[in-house]
Write a protein that holds these residues in place. Structure first.
Motif: not given
Length: 404
Positions: A282, A286, A292, A296, A344-345, A348, A395, A397-398, A401
């Motif tokens: 991951l 990222l 990101l 961040q 959110k995943l 992204m 997770l 952080t995601i 973001n």
């Protein structure tokens, strides 16, 4: 303090008698670094052993193996003698005015036992929990209530239900950002993850990190095959979704309230080993895809969370010099909703096997609170990310973001 120095290049020439003489000379030179009996002679013996170990690994000569074993045995004897001498000095210094609590603390330190934090009687409403079993059940009930969906308003719960359906539908339609995310794991990835593990407490399955660290390559291949079967199907073992929670008191909070304790989850070591490999992928995705945002700083290469503190300090200093005002908004996020995270995943561009594993990882989670030896009854956690999990920081952080 007299310093004892030794040239490691000629460390093999030091006889056992010289080490013991150096030990006796260095006994008063105690360093208070958690082990009250540790001193310079112990450092000397440990350095000799490490030097012999490194030389044995480099040369791989049978003679170096014998020398390493001798240095290891000498280090054990030095540490034992220093420990005994320090204990004798401590006993000789005891008087009738010595505090009993101090004596017991020293005894526990010598035996390797560290006192656990005591949790007083807990009160929630009109109910009071006095023994460890009742305290564990009260804390488990509180942690379950914090993660319950009933805490949300009805309108938000409806939004969550519709969002869940939309997220699962969108996950199968989007284009994956990096196809390498969903590939099977290799034994090289497992061997890169093993050195980063620490000797932490095991989960409910009682498997610690030392077991996979000492496995031969053939057994590691079997372990990788098992991890890949879990990875491909997305069906996590039941023990991986169960955690033993150790409550930690939050400083400056009233200790008699269940809400004043932070739940630290002890999960399966094999699961956390797999999480480390997932986190590596991951992080690469990222960083490589520049997902990101620029503000961040967490989990970024050559970036630290203290960068924001320095940036705030610089802004305040410039504003004070120019007689301007500074407005800072600080938000304390206590819980993270798993369905918002899955959404959110998808945004992204993360789907497929990676999406299915994270979805299974956040679902069907259960926990038991442990206080001493008693365990609470099993509770179901509906929302949130486990505290103490390897995946939790990335997770989270995601999830935040796009907050800026």
């Amino acid at each position: 303090m007299n310093c004892i120095s030794l040239d490691l290049e000629h460390s093999y020439q030091l006889s056992e008698t010289s080490i013991l003489e150096a030990t006796r000379a260095a006994i008063p030179q105690t360093k208070y670094t958690g082990k009250i009996w540790w001193n310079v002679a112990c450092d000397l013996a440990i350095k000799k052993k490490k030097y012999a170990l490194h030389r044995m690994k480099r040369a791989r000569v049978p003679l170096d193996v014998i020398i390493f074993k001798r240095c290891r045995a000498k280090a054990r004897r030095v540490i034992l003698e220093v420990k005994q001498s320090s204990w004798e000095n401590f006993c000789n210094a005891l008087t009738s005015n010595s505090k009993l609590s101090t004596v017991w603390n020293v005894i526990k330190k010598f035996s390797g036992h560290h006192p656990r934090e005591f949790i007083p009687s807990l009160r929630q409403g009109s109910t009071t929990a006095c023994n460890n079993q009742h305290k564990a059940n009260m804390l488990a009930t509180h942690f379950q209530s914090v993660s319950s969906t009933s805490n949300y308003e009805i309108a938000f719960r409806r939004t969550m239900s519709s969002l869940e359906v939309e997220t699962l539908e969108a996950a199968s339609e989007i284009t994956l950002k990096d196809p390498q995310l969903n590939q099977l794991f290799s034994i090289d990835e497992l061997q890169c993850a093993l050195p980063t593990t620490k000797n932490s407490a095991p989960g409910a399955d009682q498997i610690c990190y030392k077991l996979p660290k000492h496995l031969p390559n053939d057994s590691l291949r079997v372990l990788v095959h098992f991890i890949n079967s879990v990875w491909a199907t997305g069906a996590l073992p039941t023990s991986w979704c169960h955690s033993i929670v150790v409550p930690i008191h939050k400083p400056t909070k009233p200790a008699h309230l269940p809400s004043s304790h932070r739940p630290i989850s002890l999960t399966s070591a094999v699961c956390k080993l797999m999480e480390k490999m997932i986190v590596s992928r991951l992080k690469w995705c990222l960083e490589y895809c520049k997902i990101l945002g620029m503000p961040q700083s967490g989990l970024k290469n050559r970036r630290r969370t203290t960068d924001h503190i320095l940036r705030l300090h610089d802004t305040v200093q410039k504003s004070l010099a120019n007689r301007h005002h500074v407005l800072a908004i600080i938000i304390d996020l206590e819980e993270a909703c798993d369905m918002v995270l899955l959404f959110k995943l998808v945004q992204m561009g993360i789907n497929g096997i990676m999406f299915n594993f994270i979805n299974s990882f956040l679902s069907r989670r259960t926990c038991q609170v442990r206080l001493g030896s008693p365990l609470s009854s099993t509770k179901t956690l509906e929302n949130g990310i486990p505290h103490g999990s390897v995946l939790s920081p990335i997770l989270f952080t995601i999830a935040i973001n796009d907050l800026p």
